[in-house]
Design an enzyme around this catalytic site. Structure first.
Site, PDB file in Angstrom:
ATOM      1  N   ARG A 174      63.697  27.578 -43.696  1.00  0.00           N
ATOM      2  CA  ARG A 174      62.391  28.259 -43.640  1.00  0.00           C
ATOM      3  C   ARG A 174      62.504  29.721 -44.057  1.00  0.00           C
ATOM      4  O   ARG A 174      61.764  30.576 -43.563  1.00  0.00           O
ATOM      5  CB  ARG A 174      61.765  28.161 -42.246  1.00  0.00           C
ATOM      6  CG  ARG A 174      61.732  26.763 -41.676  1.00  0.00           C
ATOM      7  CD  ARG A 174      61.119  25.771 -42.616  1.00  0.00           C
ATOM      8  NE  ARG A 174      61.176  24.400 -42.095  1.00  0.00           N
ATOM      9  CZ  ARG A 174      60.743  23.348 -42.774  1.00  0.00           C
ATOM     10  NH1 ARG A 174      60.277  23.478 -44.008  1.00  0.00           N
ATOM     11  NH2 ARG A 174      60.810  22.151 -42.241  1.00  0.00           N
ATOM     12  N   ASN A 216      69.621  24.676 -35.894  1.00  0.00           N
ATOM     13  CA  ASN A 216      70.202  23.391 -36.310  1.00  0.00           C
ATOM     14  C   ASN A 216      71.643  23.715 -36.693  1.00  0.00           C
ATOM     15  O   ASN A 216      71.983  23.876 -37.863  1.00  0.00           O
ATOM     16  CB  ASN A 216      69.434  22.808 -37.490  1.00  0.00           C
ATOM     17  CG  ASN A 216      68.005  22.470 -37.099  1.00  0.00           C
ATOM     18  OD1 ASN A 216      67.753  21.920 -36.029  1.00  0.00           O
ATOM     19  ND2 ASN A 216      67.052  22.819 -37.945  1.00  0.00           N
ATOM     20  N   LYS A 293      69.507  24.443 -29.319  1.00  0.00           N
ATOM     21  CA  LYS A 293      68.471  23.453 -29.617  1.00  0.00           C
ATOM     22  C   LYS A 293      69.096  22.104 -29.308  1.00  0.00           C
ATOM     23  O   LYS A 293      70.025  21.678 -30.002  1.00  0.00           O
ATOM     24  CB  LYS A 293      68.067  23.538 -31.094  1.00  0.00           C
ATOM     25  CG  LYS A 293      67.120  22.424 -31.545  1.00  0.00           C
ATOM     26  CD  LYS A 293      66.685  22.630 -33.005  1.00  0.00           C
ATOM     27  CE  LYS A 293      65.747  21.537 -33.484  1.00  0.00           C
ATOM     28  NZ  LYS A 293      65.253  21.775 -34.870  1.00  0.00           N
ATOM     29  N   GLU A 297      64.412  16.938 -32.563  1.00  0.00           N
ATOM     30  CA  GLU A 297      64.480  16.697 -34.006  1.00  0.00           C
ATOM     31  C   GLU A 297      65.870  16.242 -34.442  1.00  0.00           C
ATOM     32  O   GLU A 297      66.420  16.737 -35.428  1.00  0.00           O
ATOM     33  CB  GLU A 297      64.072  17.963 -34.777  1.00  0.00           C
ATOM     34  CG  GLU A 297      62.638  18.368 -34.504  1.00  0.00           C
ATOM     35  CD  GLU A 297      62.128  19.515 -35.369  1.00  0.00           C
ATOM     36  OE1 GLU A 297      60.956  19.483 -35.716  1.00  0.00           O
ATOM     37  OE2 GLU A 297      62.919  20.434 -35.661  1.00  0.00           O
ATOM     38  N   ARG A 330      66.348  26.262 -25.672  1.00  0.00           N
ATOM     39  CA  ARG A 330      65.017  26.118 -26.267  1.00  0.00           C
ATOM     40  C   ARG A 330      64.222  24.965 -25.658  1.00  0.00           C
ATOM     41  O   ARG A 330      64.776  23.893 -25.385  1.00  0.00           O
ATOM     42  CB  ARG A 330      65.121  25.914 -27.777  1.00  0.00           C
ATOM     43  CG  ARG A 330      65.675  27.126 -28.491  1.00  0.00           C
ATOM     44  CD  ARG A 330      65.855  26.843 -29.964  1.00  0.00           C
ATOM     45  NE  ARG A 330      64.681  27.144 -30.753  1.00  0.00           N
ATOM     46  CZ  ARG A 330      64.207  26.355 -31.706  1.00  0.00           C
ATOM     47  NH1 ARG A 330      64.740  25.181 -31.956  1.00  0.00           N
ATOM     48  NH2 ARG A 330      63.158  26.725 -32.413  1.00  0.00           N
ATOM     49  N   ARG A 342      52.325  15.027 -28.717  1.00  0.00           N
ATOM     50  CA  ARG A 342      53.466  15.928 -28.919  1.00  0.00           C
ATOM     51  C   ARG A 342      53.261  17.262 -28.209  1.00  0.00           C
ATOM     52  O   ARG A 342      54.219  17.871 -27.714  1.00  0.00           O
ATOM     53  CB  ARG A 342      53.681  16.150 -30.421  1.00  0.00           C
ATOM     54  CG  ARG A 342      54.698  17.223 -30.709  1.00  0.00           C
ATOM     55  CD  ARG A 342      55.055  17.286 -32.170  1.00  0.00           C
ATOM     56  NE  ARG A 342      55.727  18.536 -32.482  1.00  0.00           N
ATOM     57  CZ  ARG A 342      55.994  18.959 -33.699  1.00  0.00           C
ATOM     58  NH1 ARG A 342      55.650  18.231 -34.750  1.00  0.00           N
ATOM     59  NH2 ARG A 342      56.613  20.106 -33.907  1.00  0.00           N
ATOM     60  N   LYS A 366      58.362  28.375 -27.672  1.00  0.00           N
ATOM     61  CA  LYS A 366      57.560  28.824 -28.819  1.00  0.00           C
ATOM     62  C   LYS A 366      56.180  29.279 -28.344  1.00  0.00           C
ATOM     63  O   LYS A 366      55.690  28.814 -27.320  1.00  0.00           O
ATOM     64  CB  LYS A 366      57.421  27.706 -29.849  1.00  0.00           C
ATOM     65  CG  LYS A 366      58.700  27.449 -30.633  1.00  0.00           C
ATOM     66  CD  LYS A 366      58.472  26.477 -31.791  1.00  0.00           C
ATOM     67  CE  LYS A 366      59.800  26.238 -32.522  1.00  0.00           C
ATOM     68  NZ  LYS A 366      59.656  25.310 -33.671  1.00  0.00           N
ATOM     69  N   ASP A 371      53.976  23.958 -33.230  1.00  0.00           N
ATOM     70  CA  ASP A 371      55.005  24.528 -34.091  1.00  0.00           C
ATOM     71  C   ASP A 371      54.498  25.662 -34.973  1.00  0.00           C
ATOM     72  O   ASP A 371      54.323  25.457 -36.169  1.00  0.00           O
ATOM     73  CB  ASP A 371      55.600  23.416 -34.974  1.00  0.00           C
ATOM     74  CG  ASP A 371      56.885  23.852 -35.640  1.00  0.00           C
ATOM     75  OD1 ASP A 371      57.440  24.878 -35.223  1.00  0.00           O
ATOM     76  OD2 ASP A 371      57.341  23.164 -36.565  1.00  0.00           O
ATOM     77  N   GLU A 399      56.567  30.077 -42.288  1.00  0.00           N
ATOM     78  CA  GLU A 399      56.666  28.673 -42.685  1.00  0.00           C
ATOM     79  C   GLU A 399      55.288  28.055 -42.923  1.00  0.00           C
ATOM     80  O   GLU A 399      55.095  27.301 -43.875  1.00  0.00           O
ATOM     81  CB  GLU A 399      57.408  27.915 -41.575  1.00  0.00           C
ATOM     82  CG  GLU A 399      57.496  26.423 -41.796  1.00  0.00           C
ATOM     83  CD  GLU A 399      58.258  25.718 -40.685  1.00  0.00           C
ATOM     84  OE1 GLU A 399      58.792  26.383 -39.775  1.00  0.00           O
ATOM     85  OE2 GLU A 399      58.329  24.472 -40.735  1.00  0.00           O
ATOM     86  N   HIS A 527      48.623  21.708 -38.319  1.00  0.00           N
ATOM     87  CA  HIS A 527      49.639  20.822 -38.879  1.00  0.00           C
ATOM     88  C   HIS A 527      49.100  19.902 -39.975  1.00  0.00           C
ATOM     89  O   HIS A 527      49.414  18.706 -40.009  1.00  0.00           O
ATOM     90  CB  HIS A 527      50.271  19.981 -37.762  1.00  0.00           C
ATOM     91  CG  HIS A 527      51.760  19.820 -37.957  1.00  0.00           C
ATOM     92  ND1 HIS A 527      52.294  19.192 -39.054  1.00  0.00           N
ATOM     93  CD2 HIS A 527      52.823  20.213 -37.204  1.00  0.00           C
ATOM     94  CE1 HIS A 527      53.612  19.203 -38.966  1.00  0.00           C
ATOM     95  NE2 HIS A 527      53.962  19.835 -37.856  1.00  0.00           N
ATOM     96  N   TRP A 549      54.568  13.280 -37.178  1.00  0.00           N
ATOM     97  CA  TRP A 549      54.896  14.013 -38.402  1.00  0.00           C
ATOM     98  C   TRP A 549      53.717  14.020 -39.371  1.00  0.00           C
ATOM     99  O   TRP A 549      53.713  14.745 -40.355  1.00  0.00           O
ATOM    100  CB  TRP A 549      56.118  13.376 -39.095  1.00  0.00           C
ATOM    101  CG  TRP A 549      57.412  13.707 -38.423  1.00  0.00           C
ATOM    102  CD1 TRP A 549      57.602  14.637 -37.441  1.00  0.00           C
ATOM    103  CD2 TRP A 549      58.684  13.119 -38.682  1.00  0.00           C
ATOM    104  NE1 TRP A 549      58.927  14.664 -37.074  1.00  0.00           N
ATOM    105  CE2 TRP A 549      59.623  13.734 -37.815  1.00  0.00           C
ATOM    106  CE3 TRP A 549      59.145  12.132 -39.553  1.00  0.00           C
ATOM    107  CZ2 TRP A 549      60.968  13.405 -37.805  1.00  0.00           C
ATOM    108  CZ3 TRP A 549      60.490  11.794 -39.537  1.00  0.00           C
ATOM    109  CH2 TRP A 549      61.395  12.428 -38.666  1.00  0.00           C
TER     110      TRP A 549
HETATM  111  C1  BDP Z   1      60.138  23.813 -37.233  1.00  0.00           C
HETATM  112  C2  BDP Z   1      60.820  23.845 -38.544  1.00  0.00           C
HETATM  113  C3  BDP Z   1      62.218  23.334 -38.515  1.00  0.00           C
HETATM  114  C4  BDP Z   1      62.961  23.937 -37.330  1.00  0.00           C
HETATM  115  C5  BDP Z   1      62.219  23.631 -36.056  1.00  0.00           C
HETATM  116  C6  BDP Z   1      62.811  24.318 -34.833  1.00  0.00           C
HETATM  117  O1  BDP Z   1      60.046  23.098 -39.471  1.00  0.00           O
HETATM  118  O2  BDP Z   1      62.813  23.660 -39.741  1.00  0.00           O
HETATM  119  O3  BDP Z   1      64.249  23.453 -37.264  1.00  0.00           O
HETATM  120  O4  BDP Z   1      60.912  24.097 -36.137  1.00  0.00           O
HETATM  121  O5  BDP Z   1      62.226  25.310 -34.412  1.00  0.00           O
HETATM  122  O6  BDP Z   1      59.207  24.852 -37.294  1.00  0.00           O
HETATM  123  O7  BDP Z   1      63.821  23.885 -34.308  1.00  0.00           O
END
Ligand code: BDP
Length: 707
Positions: A174, A216, A293, A297, A330, A342, A366, A371, A399, A527, A549
């Site tokens: 991102r 990640n 994290k 995901e 997180r 979600r 967050k 997101d 993003e 989204h 998604w």
């Molecule tokens: C989302 C993003 C992704 C991130 C994820 C996160 O699309 O790339 O890894 O959040 O915050 O906004 O872990």
């Protein structure tokens, strides 16, 4: 022009205005301001020559030389008009108290010492003096009076961090400003000049920590060779008051050393992390701690072993505890096997764990429950975990807000969330008070921003994106500042204090995020961005493996209406808020209209406050968003006489892109929603330029920021 000691990289007049100097340009001031600056900085008196003080005094010399043409000398004695940096240790009879300023705060006072009028910057530490120095320079740069100063400032939030989503291969998840600024390959031997410039920019806005690698995470970041690289960066950042942190991968013990499990309750696993922490602290004695994290995901985590997030966090916390380290865990979680809304899942997972975390764990939440959308209601976890310190995670990189080219100033987004009232302890229980610890008396406090920094010459992908980095830092230091005042000081420093420039620029910035909401996700939609890269519209997308998604999951538009019912008749996400908030959100009539479709599924004929039907109102919002961008183009064109050619041209070109893309957003969204609602456009609204299939066929396999 003095300044022989200046670094050639950031010398104020050494190069064209390519944005590298950010808000620290120190350009030549006009005659009255230049005279005022010289008169208030005839000499600099500093208590020693340690690395942090050297940074402060060199910054002052560089800045004053740039703005006034004269370099003040370092002096051991007071003289009329001197700038004096002092701590209680250096100057026992300080005329101001430093009580309550903590280890980073400062006081600035115009005062008399030995019969001489001086400006005193006082603090308990050299880092505090550096912070005070940057405040004084902010005043000087933005044309504020330097007379009769009496300022006291100390941050309420302890951890003010950037989160870099930077990968070890140099890409940035991102990231829209080029490759990562961390040259992992040539570290630790080669420490390029950009690292100190990065630290300096962050210190100037009060940021005191940085998480170097992507959430990640790769296990490799914890190998001896990468620890040495992180240590080299920590050495550069230390004198600026900035600590280094690392994101860790849950299965690192298995990947790096062949352990059979990553179960947090397994003694071998705990021992591995303890040894790893010891190894890191040996290389980086002031290492900040870990960011995690987990079970999100596709990332591994303690739930893979039927343990909770608290089990995982506490095991890591025990490993760093002897070194005063912390764990930032997180709360951005949602699971493929959980069919629930979600928006509810983080709360469902974390709320029951309140009170179960070790005292050096802070849960990073967050700003909203989905997101980083252009607008989200505040996350229901804020206020819902009184026994647990919660830190804010904002996304500075855009993003979902036009990525590098759209001018969408995020100050108002940050401010809106910080000021939101959770009602956790009655009226006035704002999100700010949750994260600064004052609501529940927490000492461990924090705020993080996902960085928008890369190798681009201007650091952030555009001049105006720099304002988002700036605003994040300033608000992290003081959540009571307004987005408007921050935009003003940023514009004054970044361009010039001339009100003929500053007023229109601030006006344009202040409405720009709302304009993006209008042309992308009006009335609480969210989204609807296209898959993966999230660049551009994709409200029609419905074929991805996981329901959440797909944009259609979020807007739920059909022939009858649009919106996600999160009231009792729907997912009841509303029930996760404190009763006074939940009560308002239970009815469409009392829900803020800008969050309407986030909480309610409504018929196309629903009447908005404007008198428009929902359908017509939606179209009017799209139109308004595009119109705002046209107005920004007009404003910017009128500012040509006040802006250097290089930054003028870049912004002009980016506004052209933004206009084209705002129109694309509007047209594609209308083409799709009209295919569902089958309604005519309101009078005066133009039909989309193309049919729906044309928009659906657009593909962007090489859009940046997406792995
Ligand atoms: C989302 C993003 C992704 C991130 C994820 C996160 O699309 O790339 O890894 O959040 O915050 O906004 O872990």
């Amino acid at each position: 022009m003095a300044g022989t000691s200046l670094s050639p990289v950031m010398a104020p007049t050494a190069q064209a205005e390519d944005g590298y100097d950010l808000w620290l340009r120190y350009a030549q001031a006009d005659a009255p301001r230049s005279a005022a600056i010289s008169a208030h900085a005839t000499a600099i008196v500093a208590p020693g020559t340690g690395p942090t003080l050297t940074i402060a005094t060199q910054e002052l010399q560089r800045a004053i030389a740039g703005m006034s043409g004269t370099t003040p000398a370092l002096s051991a004695t007071f003289q009329q008009g001197a700038l004096l940096l002092a701590t209680p240790a250096s100057t026992p009879a300080l005329p101001v108290t430093t009580d309550g300023l903590g280890s980073e705060g400062y006081a600035i006072r115009s005062t008399m010492i030995d019969g001489k009028a001086v400006t005193l910057i006082a603090a308990n530490s050299d880092v505090g003096l550096l912070q005070g120095t940057y405040n004084w320079l902010r005043l000087a740069q933005s044309g504020e009076s330097l007379d009769n100063l009496d300022i006291r400032s100390a941050p309420k939030i302890g951890l003010r961090l950037l989160n870099h989503w930077d990968n070890l291969n140099g890409t940035v998840e991102r990231g829209y400003a080029g490759q990562s600024i961390w040259d992992w390959w040539r570290l630790p031997d080669w420490k390029g000049p950009r690292y100190a410039d990065y630290a300096r920019a962050n210190a100037s806005i009060g940021i005191n920590g940085t998480v170097l690698n992507n959430v990640n995470a790769k296990a490799d970041s914890l190998t001896a060779s990468y620890i040495a690289k992180a240590a080299a960066l920590a050495d550069v950042f230390r004198p600026y008051g900035i600590k280094v942190y690392l994101s860790v991968k849950w299965t690192a013990p298995m990947e790096l050393d062949g352990l059979k499990t990553a179960d947090p309750l397994d003694p071998q696993v705990a021992a591995w992390w303890k040894a790893k922490a010891d190894e890191i602290y040996k290389a980086i004695p002031d290492f900040g701690g870990f960011l995690v994290k987990a079970n999100s995901e596709g990332q591994p985590g303690p739930q893979d072993y039927n343990r909770t997030h608290a089990d995982g966090a506490n095991m890591l916390a025990a490993a760093v505890k002897p070194h005063n380290g912390i764990v930032m865990w997180r709360a951005f979680v949602y699971a493929h096997d959980n069919p629930d809304d979600r928006a509810k899942q983080a709360y469902t997972d974390f709320k029951p764990l309140d009170g179960k975390f070790a005292d050096n764990v802070i849960v990073q939440v967050k700003n909203g429950a989905i997101d980083f959308q252009p607008r989200e209601p505040f996350h229901p976890l804020f206020g819902a975990m009184p026994k647990t310190p919660l830190m804010m995670e904002f996304q500075i990189t855009k993003e979902y807000l036009g990525q590098s080219t759209h001018l969408t100033y995020l100050g108002p987004l940050f401010e809106e969330t910080l000021d939101a009232d959770t009602y956790a302890r009655g009226k006035g229980s704002t999100v700010s008070k949750v994260i600064d610890g004052s609501l529940e008396g927490h000492k461990l406090t924090g705020i993080a921003g996902v960085a928008n920094i890369g190798m681009d010459r201007d650091w952030s992908g555009s001049i105006f994106n720099q304002a988002d980095w700036y605003a994040f830092g300033r608000l992290a230091w003081d959540t009571s500042l307004s987005a408007d005042s921050i935009a003003k000081e940023w514009a004054e420093m970044t361009f010039s204090p001339d009100p003929k420039l500053v007023q229109p620029v601030v006006k344009m910035m202040m409405g720009s995020r709302e304009a993006a909401v209008d042309y992308m996700t009006p009335l609480g939609l969210a989204h609807v961005m296209d898959t993966g890269h999230h660049y551009g519209p994709g409200p029609w997308v419905s074929d991805l493996a996981r329901p959440e998604w797909n944009p259609v999951y979020y807007h739920k538009a059909d022939a009858n209406g649009i919106g996600f019912d999160r009231t009792k008749s729907g997912s009841d996400a509303v029930g996760q808020y404190a009763p006074p908030v939940a009560k308002l959100l239970a009815s469409a009539k009392t829900t803020p209209e800008n969050e309407l479709l986030w909480f309610h599924h409504l018929p196309w004929d629903y009447r908005l406050k404007s008198g428009d039907t929902l359908w017509d109102g939606l179209i009017h919002h799209y139109d308004g968003g595009v119109r705002y961008v046209t107005d920004m183009q007009t404003t910017w064109a009128s500012l040509k006489p006040y802006v250097d050619a290089e930054r003028f041209a870049e912004t002009e070109a980016f506004l052209t892109i933004q206009h084209r893309e705002a129109l694309w957003w509007r047209d594609a969204s209308i083409a799709y929603f009209q295919s569902v609602s089958k309604r005519p456009l309101p009078a005066g609204s133009a039909a989309p330029a193309h049919d729906l299939d044309w928009y659906k066929a657009l593909k962007f396999p090489y859009a940046p920021g997406h792995n």
